[in-house]
Enzyme design. Sequence first.
Site, PDB file in Angstrom:
ATOM      1  N   LYS A  48       0.859  -1.190   0.000  1.00 36.10           N
ATOM      2  CA  LYS A  48       0.000   0.000   0.000  1.00 36.10           C
ATOM      3  C   LYS A  48       0.890   1.233   0.000  1.00 36.10           C
ATOM      4  CE  LYS A  48      -4.525  -0.173   2.231  1.00 36.10           C
ATOM      5  NZ  LYS A  48      -5.204  -0.087   3.529  1.00 36.10           N
TER       6      LYS A  48
HETATM    7  O1  G3P Z   1      -8.715   0.360   4.340  1.00 37.46           O
HETATM    8  C1  G3P Z   1      -8.718   1.683   4.815  1.00 37.46           C
HETATM    9  C2  G3P Z   1      -9.733   1.781   5.878  1.00 37.46           C
HETATM   10  O2  G3P Z   1      -9.362   0.918   6.885  1.00 37.46           O
HETATM   11  C3  G3P Z   1      -9.991   3.107   6.484  1.00 37.46           C
HETATM   12  O3  G3P Z   1     -11.160   2.951   7.220  1.00 37.46           O
HETATM   13  O4  G3P Z   1     -12.821   3.469   8.921  1.00 37.46           O
HETATM   14  O5  G3P Z   1     -10.425   4.195   9.235  1.00 37.46           O
HETATM   15  O6  G3P Z   1     -11.885   5.323   7.561  1.00 37.46           O
HETATM   16  P1  G3P Z   1     -11.593   4.045   8.293  1.00 37.46           P
END
Ligand code: G3P
Length: 218
Positions: free
Chosen positions: A84
């Site tokens: 990533k």
């Molecule tokens: O894969 C990226 C994701 O984990 C971000 O999620 O909920 O932290 O915005 P969030």
Amino acid sequence: MKLFVDTALIEEIRKLHRWGIISGVTTNPTLLAKAAATNVRDVIVQICELVQGPVSMEVVSTDAEGMVREAREYASWHEHVVVKIPMTEDGLIATRQLAAEGIKVNMTLIFNPNQALFAALAGATFVSPFLGRIDDISWEGMDLIREIAAVFRNDPHITTQILAASIRHPRHIVEAAKAGAHIATCPPQVLRKAVRHPLTDIGLERFLADWRKLQGQG
Ligand code: G3P
């Protein structure tokens, strides 16, 4: 559309993998910290062995050379590791280099369609638009998926897959599928909520009660 799990918790992944619907895993530094994954390499290799599909591991360098160095190291851990890389100018330079070396990249922190197009042109295998974080600032995250899908559809040379990330609730999954995402990466609790329906529970309860009644008659 395929489903990935967005967690570094190996026991959670193990349980969900048994459902037979998971084909990959995404992690990030926050998720690895939540899982208290002190031996990151060991955790990532275990996940790769379990899912036998793409497993994202994120770089923490911010310069292109550092990103490439880290990415080569992570890619050497297991054939299923996808690196990533954040959507920055250095991230694009690193992605182009890694793609040339055959290392798969998931360009992350995508918040507009130009970023997704640039990632695709640099050779990213996946782009990760963050739906929930756009919704968080009162915009429509799903519009971003729709726009990226339209842009990618118009260029037959683009093979980059849209990996809908920052999924926060079950409707995000089905809406992402309708909007043209190739994959949705979901936190375990969202997958658990999505599998449930109260009418399924009530229906099952009635079937079992009637079966017991029938047994009693026999
Ligand atoms: O894969 C990226 C994701 O984990 C971000 O999620 O909920 O932290 O915005 P969030």
